[in-house]
Scaffold this motif. Sequence first.
Motif, PDB file in Angstrom:
ATOM      1  N   UNK A 163       0.835  -1.204   0.000  1.00 47.81           N
ATOM      2  CA  UNK A 163       0.000   0.000   0.000  1.00 47.81           C
ATOM      3  C   UNK A 163       0.870   1.255   0.000  1.00 47.81           C
ATOM      4  N   UNK A 164       1.888   1.254   0.828  1.00 50.73           N
ATOM      5  CA  UNK A 164       2.745   2.429   0.928  1.00 50.73           C
ATOM      6  C   UNK A 164       3.466   2.714  -0.381  1.00 50.73           C
ATOM      7  N   UNK A 165       3.799   1.672  -1.128  1.00 45.72           N
ATOM      8  CA  UNK A 165       4.495   1.885  -2.393  1.00 45.72           C
ATOM      9  C   UNK A 165       3.547   2.300  -3.507  1.00 45.72           C
ATOM     10  N   UNK A 166       2.329   1.728  -3.516  1.00 43.94           N
ATOM     11  CA  UNK A 166       1.400   1.929  -4.631  1.00 43.94           C
ATOM     12  C   UNK A 166       0.568   3.195  -4.491  1.00 43.94           C
ATOM     13  N   UNK A 167       0.096   3.464  -3.269  1.00 43.87           N
ATOM     14  CA  UNK A 167      -0.841   4.573  -3.055  1.00 43.87           C
ATOM     15  C   UNK A 167      -0.096   5.910  -2.994  1.00 43.87           C
ATOM     16  N   UNK A 168      -0.418   6.800  -3.914  1.00 49.34           N
ATOM     17  CA  UNK A 168       0.264   8.081  -3.997  1.00 49.34           C
ATOM     18  C   UNK A 168       0.125   8.947  -2.762  1.00 49.34           C
ATOM     19  N   UNK A 169      -0.925   8.721  -1.965  1.00 53.30           N
ATOM     20  CA  UNK A 169      -1.124   9.548  -0.779  1.00 53.30           C
ATOM     21  C   UNK A 169      -0.032   9.326   0.261  1.00 53.30           C
TER      22      UNK A 169
ATOM     23  N   UNK B  85      -7.096 -10.387  -5.032  1.00 54.98           N
ATOM     24  CA  UNK B  85      -6.702  -9.012  -4.709  1.00 54.98           C
ATOM     25  C   UNK B  85      -5.407  -9.035  -3.896  1.00 54.98           C
ATOM     26  N   UNK B  86      -4.324  -8.399  -4.364  1.00 58.23           N
ATOM     27  CA  UNK B  86      -3.055  -8.432  -3.619  1.00 58.23           C
ATOM     28  C   UNK B  86      -3.126  -7.760  -2.258  1.00 58.23           C
ATOM     29  N   UNK B  87      -4.135  -6.932  -2.031  1.00 57.87           N
ATOM     30  CA  UNK B  87      -4.288  -6.337  -0.707  1.00 57.87           C
ATOM     31  C   UNK B  87      -4.760  -7.388   0.299  1.00 57.87           C
ATOM     32  N   UNK B  88      -5.436  -8.409  -0.221  1.00 54.60           N
ATOM     33  CA  UNK B  88      -5.896  -9.540   0.587  1.00 54.60           C
ATOM     34  C   UNK B  88      -4.869 -10.668   0.540  1.00 54.60           C
TER      35      UNK B  88
ATOM     36  N   UNK C 169       1.339  -7.787  -8.847  1.00 51.52           N
ATOM     37  CA  UNK C 169       2.015  -7.959 -10.136  1.00 51.52           C
ATOM     38  C   UNK C 169       3.417  -7.379 -10.154  1.00 51.52           C
ATOM     39  N   UNK C 170       3.607  -6.264  -9.500  1.00 53.15           N
ATOM     40  CA  UNK C 170       4.899  -5.580  -9.521  1.00 53.15           C
ATOM     41  C   UNK C 170       5.421  -5.434  -8.091  1.00 53.15           C
ATOM     42  N   UNK C 171       6.453  -6.190  -7.761  1.00 57.33           N
ATOM     43  CA  UNK C 171       7.016  -6.157  -6.411  1.00 57.33           C
ATOM     44  C   UNK C 171       8.252  -5.272  -6.319  1.00 57.33           C
ATOM     45  N   UNK C 172       8.591  -4.604  -7.398  1.00 60.92           N
ATOM     46  CA  UNK C 172       9.775  -3.745  -7.375  1.00 60.92           C
ATOM     47  C   UNK C 172       9.545  -2.551  -6.458  1.00 60.92           C
TER      48      UNK C 172
ATOM     49  N   UNK D 211      11.320 -15.622  -3.966  1.00 59.40           N
ATOM     50  CA  UNK D 211      11.881 -15.688  -5.317  1.00 59.40           C
ATOM     51  C   UNK D 211      11.405 -14.511  -6.164  1.00 59.40           C
ATOM     52  N   UNK D 212      10.117 -14.200  -6.080  1.00 57.33           N
ATOM     53  CA  UNK D 212       9.565 -13.109  -6.889  1.00 57.33           C
ATOM     54  C   UNK D 212      10.119 -11.751  -6.451  1.00 57.33           C
ATOM     55  N   UNK D 213      10.312 -11.569  -5.162  1.00 54.12           N
ATOM     56  CA  UNK D 213      10.919 -10.328  -4.677  1.00 54.12           C
ATOM     57  C   UNK D 213      12.326 -10.162  -5.240  1.00 54.12           C
ATOM     58  N   UNK D 214      13.111 -11.227  -5.201  1.00 50.52           N
ATOM     59  CA  UNK D 214      14.473 -11.167  -5.738  1.00 50.52           C
ATOM     60  C   UNK D 214      14.465 -10.871  -7.230  1.00 50.52           C
TER      61      UNK D 214
END
Length: 409
Positions: A201-207, A324-327, A333-336, A360-363
């Motif tokens: 949330x902190x990375x995605x949400x512009x607020x 839903x990735x929030x759940x 989709x994007x973990x960068x 693995x996906x984070x790396x």
Amino acid sequence: MASAVSLKLAVSSVFIGLVLYYSNVPVPEAFQSSPDRWRMRLLVAGGDFLSGLENSGLVRLAVWWENIMISFRGSWGATNVTFADTTFDGIKVRVYQPTNMKHRKEMIAGLVFIHGGGWIYGDSDSYHGVTVHIASKLHVMLVSIDYRKAHEHPYPAAVDDCEKATIWFLKNAERLKVDPNRIAIVGEGSGGNLAAALTQRFRVDGKHNTLPSVKLQVLFYPMLQAFDFNTPSYQQNGKDSSLLFTRAASARSWSFYMHGNDALVEEFTTNNHTSSSAKTNSSASKILSHDKIKYKLKSDNYVTSLSNYGNEDTYKRIQPIVENPDFNPLFCNDLSGLPQTYITIGEFDVVRDENIIFADRLEEAGVAVTRRYYDKGLHGMLSYFMEPLMFTDGKQCMVDFIQFARQHL
């Protein structure tokens, strides 16, 4: 705290009786010659009693009993730490800090702790042994969040509460003598789900762009997906009652988190909650492909999952949540751009495989990841680091985390 100690003493005789009754309960082969086998039997005794309460529909009594079981873990106090209950933006929290905080001139690191318990159990009291130990060893300001529980407040109440409390902490860090650039978010089990969802949330949400960046996310065996309850680790560990956190226990937790009741437990446990097409063609099924799990981690009894079944109506109803990735943070989709990550994985844990895939996906996304794999690791092992319920890997899990945090926070 006095009442918590009294409750511990009050139920001790119940524990002793259950231990005697279950003295011959079988334990996994890996624990047969381990000194931990008797502690395993103690957990089975308490866990079976909990299951009896749950099956009888006594939810509030089950919550009380589980909190008692949790509170037997860890230490009860530390002389170099003080703590107080308060609220951050209306959310109940317990704040731990060094006893000499008033006289310190330099800022210290901060840590947000989100407890586990399947979104149903646990609170700052029952996890006090864990949090006071961490605060004492790291000399940080630790904020333990008492988020709302799913049996009364299902998704997204818990993650919303964690978000509100953490935002307040980040905004007020300097006033609290906490370095805003040295704050970690830590979650255990279901709390690991909330921690992972929160950093996303902190990375995605512009607020949140004006907030200080979270330095670390620490995930202890996080519950990351409710799409597939038949992964190799679910097959290996999901039916073994001596491991306590079974497929049924996980399914119950997810059902409550989703809807506030156990209506979906049967469909979750049979993997009938997703449609046949979703099992083969959805992005979630591709992320969770069993081919991504190394052969050596698949038990001799592993069976390739079938995809020619499923409840279309149930899937249509829950799809907006279950993918839903929030759940389910695994499905982002994007973990960068996420914070440096420390993840703990246990061999004897139903969520083992989703933890491996997430690391693995984070790396692959360029995130710095430190993973710790425990050959005799159990779900909940962080709490089993001290007597009377000290497990070898539980103790090592705590030691490894403390060492990592000292170096990186």
